[in-house]
Design a protein around this motif. Structure first.
Motif, PDB file in Angstrom:
ATOM      1  N   VAL A   1     -36.273   1.374 -32.774  1.00 56.72           N
ATOM      2  CA  VAL A   1     -36.340   2.843 -32.755  1.00 56.72           C
ATOM      3  C   VAL A   1     -37.584   3.320 -32.027  1.00 56.72           C
ATOM      4  O   VAL A   1     -37.542   4.299 -31.266  1.00 56.72           O
ATOM      5  CB  VAL A   1     -36.310   3.388 -34.198  1.00 56.72           C
ATOM      6  N   HIS A   2     -38.707   2.626 -32.218  1.00 58.89           N
ATOM      7  CA  HIS A   2     -39.966   3.082 -31.637  1.00 58.89           C
ATOM      8  C   HIS A   2     -40.273   2.416 -30.295  1.00 58.89           C
ATOM      9  O   HIS A   2     -41.426   2.391 -29.848  1.00 58.89           O
ATOM     10  CB  HIS A   2     -41.125   2.812 -32.612  1.00 58.89           C
ATOM     11  N   HIS A   3     -39.260   1.902 -29.645  1.00 56.95           N
ATOM     12  CA  HIS A   3     -39.460   1.241 -28.356  1.00 56.95           C
ATOM     13  C   HIS A   3     -40.018   2.226 -27.315  1.00 56.95           C
ATOM     14  O   HIS A   3     -39.529   3.354 -27.173  1.00 56.95           O
ATOM     15  CB  HIS A   3     -38.120   0.678 -27.862  1.00 56.95           C
ATOM     16  N   GLY A   4     -41.047   1.781 -26.634  1.00 55.69           N
ATOM     17  CA  GLY A   4     -41.618   2.592 -25.559  1.00 55.69           C
ATOM     18  C   GLY A   4     -42.639   3.619 -25.997  1.00 55.69           C
ATOM     19  O   GLY A   4     -43.183   4.336 -25.139  1.00 55.69           O
ATOM     20  N   GLN A   5     -42.933   3.734 -27.274  1.00 55.93           N
ATOM     21  CA  GLN A   5     -43.915   4.716 -27.726  1.00 55.93           C
ATOM     22  C   GLN A   5     -45.337   4.235 -27.433  1.00 55.93           C
ATOM     23  O   GLN A   5     -45.657   3.062 -27.591  1.00 55.93           O
ATOM     24  CB  GLN A   5     -43.763   4.971 -29.233  1.00 55.93           C
ATOM     25  N   GLU A   6     -46.187   5.157 -27.005  1.00 53.89           N
ATOM     26  CA  GLU A   6     -47.571   4.812 -26.711  1.00 53.89           C
ATOM     27  C   GLU A   6     -48.361   4.539 -27.982  1.00 53.89           C
ATOM     28  O   GLU A   6     -49.214   3.664 -28.026  1.00 53.89           O
ATOM     29  CB  GLU A   6     -48.230   5.942 -25.917  1.00 53.89           C
ATOM     30  N   HIS A   7     -48.082   5.324 -29.025  1.00 51.86           N
ATOM     31  CA  HIS A   7     -48.806   5.176 -30.281  1.00 51.86           C
ATOM     32  C   HIS A   7     -47.817   4.779 -31.367  1.00 51.86           C
ATOM     33  O   HIS A   7     -46.819   5.478 -31.587  1.00 51.86           O
ATOM     34  CB  HIS A   7     -49.516   6.479 -30.663  1.00 51.86           C
ATOM     35  N   PRO A   8     -48.049   3.663 -32.039  1.00 52.81           N
ATOM     36  CA  PRO A   8     -47.101   3.214 -33.065  1.00 52.81           C
ATOM     37  C   PRO A   8     -47.048   4.166 -34.240  1.00 52.81           C
ATOM     38  O   PRO A   8     -48.043   4.815 -34.594  1.00 52.81           O
ATOM     39  CB  PRO A   8     -47.662   1.849 -33.480  1.00 52.81           C
ATOM     40  N   CYS A   9     -45.884   4.254 -34.854  1.00 52.95           N
ATOM     41  CA  CYS A   9     -45.710   5.080 -36.046  1.00 52.95           C
ATOM     42  C   CYS A   9     -46.374   4.376 -37.220  1.00 52.95           C
ATOM     43  O   CYS A   9     -46.102   3.208 -37.497  1.00 52.95           O
ATOM     44  CB  CYS A   9     -44.220   5.302 -36.311  1.00 52.95           C
ATOM     45  N   LEU A  10     -47.260   5.078 -37.920  1.00 50.51           N
ATOM     46  CA  LEU A  10     -48.051   4.442 -38.966  1.00 50.51           C
ATOM     47  C   LEU A  10     -47.261   4.208 -40.245  1.00 50.51           C
ATOM     48  O   LEU A  10     -47.551   3.279 -40.993  1.00 50.51           O
ATOM     49  CB  LEU A  10     -49.293   5.292 -39.257  1.00 50.51           C
ATOM     50  N   GLY A  11     -46.288   5.027 -40.534  1.00 46.20           N
ATOM     51  CA  GLY A  11     -45.508   4.852 -41.763  1.00 46.20           C
ATOM     52  C   GLY A  11     -44.049   5.128 -41.522  1.00 46.20           C
ATOM     53  O   GLY A  11     -43.529   6.181 -41.943  1.00 46.20           O
ATOM     54  N   PRO A  12     -43.337   4.267 -40.808  1.00 42.01           N
ATOM     55  CA  PRO A  12     -41.936   4.545 -40.460  1.00 42.01           C
ATOM     56  C   PRO A  12     -41.045   4.669 -41.697  1.00 42.01           C
ATOM     57  O   PRO A  12     -41.114   3.866 -42.619  1.00 42.01           O
ATOM     58  CB  PRO A  12     -41.546   3.337 -39.616  1.00 42.01           C
ATOM     59  N   LYS A  13     -40.251   5.734 -41.706  1.00 43.10           N
ATOM     60  CA  LYS A  13     -39.233   5.936 -42.730  1.00 43.10           C
ATOM     61  C   LYS A  13     -37.918   6.183 -41.997  1.00 43.10           C
ATOM     62  O   LYS A  13     -37.763   7.216 -41.334  1.00 43.10           O
ATOM     63  CB  LYS A  13     -39.585   7.120 -43.626  1.00 43.10           C
TER      64      LYS A  13
END
Length: 618
Positions: free
Chosen positions: A180-192
């Protein structure tokens, strides 16, 4: 089946979550397979985690020797799955086969929340009744739409149905977070994450969305031929072994319940009566009896081991004399063990005799039906038989070839070098048909260059090349297709009259070798009960009934509801289909019946569909 308890429970013992038949644990849902239970999905753990206190040993020397030849001499015994003879309802008993939840990602059916079982807190295993293992379920403890309900009333969470697999047989969870977070510059800190489905005829329309950063992606991006580009490299996971190993191969998207996630690698053997003389019986058990120092100890062993019951009516002095004679001659002659388990069975079935019978094998010749004497050389009614089947390993993605015990992609059942393998035994009945060898050989020679036979040979070359397997140039294509097609036609007819479903009738084909050819078909049915079956199949082997079945089988072979597509089907490049005029409407049988995965079938070799002399004329 038992699952390790992760929540506070009595004594901290595993809890029972389902059940399976012994045969199911060998043929279709054994070690490494993903089993779909009423409210959850689990993977069967490796054999080194099984409790063997109630796993009985199975005595079948021919099969044990074959397993040793394949897996190594350290294999000492064939064992059943652990079982409880009292059929105890104790939910905390250790009796059973250990399983683990898999996949470990669940989806709440009410709020569509998608998340892993670990760490605990979000999902909880609820198992309130030990007498009802089918009620065990995972619930979403923090679901806002079910907060007023007690855990027992909450709806069961569903296993997330997407998985990944590689060509080496590694099986893993779908990487939802990184996908889901492919290609994001900043990782999601708490994925829900949430997962929602939408109907579509164009492919998977399943959207995974992150509630924290609003990122979303469709699972369709990981599907198709180029879907591996959207997935990370394989990390070499074996969930049944609970370990990882170096891999790095491309991953493929698959779904829970896919038919190619598990193929058993099994060996099976029919029980054959041993010789009846004292010397023969001592020779068959020489590894045990030859080590004893005196006749008294020998007699104690005979009285205590059921496999030596044939010597219980013989005096201790006579048995000891036979042992001494064999010792004086240097022990029994060590003949090279047969590599083909079918060879000895063929010799006994094709020449049945009352001198080679016991409680687990009884065969009687019968008359050949009128009108089929040019096709069938002999009919043998096998009123008693015992079959033992052992699991040597399994494969994923690609099924092993017929009776292939050591495919390149075979996966181990244990983390350590195994000293035993799972097995089960069944007793039943069967009908054996022996075709005329001379007539089959003449027909085989005549059609060797027929376009349909050559097309199947060429497809076999492509099939082998695509799986990095050597081509078996000695495989008798025409002979096997003839026997296999006739077998499937009879399975369909017999199941309508014998009282057993078609999936309960198994075929066993005897084609022999180029130096020792064979032409035999054994149709059998069996049950795990010690008394076997009821004789319905043997009764159909009598001439008056068998003639009717053969007449109807040949009549049905002339037509198919899928004709002319079925009748005209021939594999052409690049197809690797290993059948011609055959489909689910006319010839295909269930996977429990067919020993070749519905390959090598063609109605045109039985009846004249082509008009060019291909059909075998009975």
């Amino acid at each position: 089946m038992t699952i390790p308890a992760r929540t506070p429970s009595k004594k901290g013992q595993p809890t029972r979550v389902g059940g399976a038949r012994p045969s199911h644990l060998i043929t279709s849902g054994g070690v490494g397979s993903v089993v779909d239970l009423p409210s959850m999905s689990v993977v069967v753990r490796s054999t080194d985690t099984w409790a063997l206190e109630r796993a009985e040993a199975i005595d079948e020397p021919r099969l044990l020797e074959k397993v040793r030849t394949t897996l190594g001499p350290q294999i000492k015994v064939l064992r059943t799955a652990p079982w409880d003879p009292q059929d105890s309802d104790d939910p905390w008993t250790r009796t059973g086969v250990p399983v683990s939840p898999f996949p470990r990602w669940l989806r709440c059916p009410r709020c569509h929340r998608l998340g892993p079982i670990d760490p605990p807190g979000q999902f909880e295993l609820v198992h309130r009744s030990g007498r009802r293992p089918d009620l065990a379920k995972w619930v979403h403890t923090t679901c806002q739409q079910q907060t007023q309900n007690r855990d027992a009333r909450k709806r069961a969470c569903l296993p997330a149905r997407f998985l990944t697999v590689c060509e080496a047989g590694h099986l893993d969870e779908f990487p939802y977070v990184t996908f889901v977070h492919h290609g994001q510059e900043h990782p999601c800190l708490g994925p829900k994450l949430t997962m929602r489905d939408s109907s579509s005829t164009l492919g998977p329309r399943v959207t995974v969305r992150c509630l924290e950063c609003s990122a979303s992606r469709n699972i369709a991006d990981a599907a198709g031929r180029d879907g591996w580009e959207s997935l990370p490299a394989c990390r070499g996971r074996h969930p049944h072994l609970q370990r990882f190993e170096p891999c790095g191969r491309p991953l493929k998207l698959t779904v829970l319940g896919a038919s190619n996630l598990w193929f058993s690698v099994t060996a099976s053997a029919l029980h054959l009566p041993q010789g009846q003389t004292v010397t023969d019986l001592v020779t068959a058990n020489w590894e045990l009896l030859g080590q004893q120092p005196n006749s008294t100890l020998v007699q104690m062993i005979i009285n205590g081991i059921d496999s030596l019951r044939g010597l219980r009516g013989v005096s201790a002095e006579e048995v000891w004399a036979a042992i001494e004679d064999l010792r004086a001659s240097g022990g029994p002659s060590t003949e090279e063990a047969e590599t083909d388990l079918l060879a000895a069975e063929w010799r006994l079935l094709s020449r049945p005799t009352t001198e080679r019978e016991d409680d687990d094998f009884r065969a009687t010749p019968s008359e050949t039906p009128t009108g089929y004497k040019n096709l069938i050389d002999q009919v043998v009614l096998v009123s008693r038989l015992r079959e033992v089947q052992a699991l040597l390993g399994f494969t994923r993605v690609t099924a092993p070839d017929r009776r292939e015990l050591d495919p390149a992609n075979r996966l181990s059942l244990s983390r350590t070098n195994p000293t035993w393998v799972p097995a089960f035994e069944q007793r039943g009945e069967g009908v054996f048909l022996q075709l005329h060898e001379a007539k089959v050989r003449e027909w085989e020679t005549r059609v060797a260059d027929h376009p349909r036979i050559m097309a199947l040979r060429t497809a076999f070359v492509r099939w082998s090349a695509n799986r990095d397997r050597p081509v078996d140039n000695d495989f008798p294509v025409a002979r096997f297709i003839l026997l296999h097609t006739l077998s499937h036609l009879l399975i369909r007819q017999v199941s309508l009259e014998c009282g057993y479903g078609s999936s309960s009738i198994r075929e066993r084909l005897y084609v022999g070798t180029p130096t020792e050819p064979a032409t035999g078909i054994l149709l059998s049915t069996a049950a795990s009960d010690s008394e076997g079956t009821l004789g319905g199949l043997v009764a159909l082997g009598k001439p008056v009934h068998l003639k009717r079945l053969l007449d109807q089988a040949f009549a049905d072979a002339r037509r198919c509801s899928s004709d002319p597509l079925c009748a005209e089907h021939v594999p052409v490049d690049p197809s690797e289909t290993l059948h011609a005029a055959a489909c689910h409407a006319c010839l295909f049988a269930s996977e429990t019946s067919c020993e070749s995965n519905n390959r090598w079938l063609d109605r045109a070799v039985i009846v004249d569909l082509t008009g060019d002399g291909l059909a075998f004329q009975p």
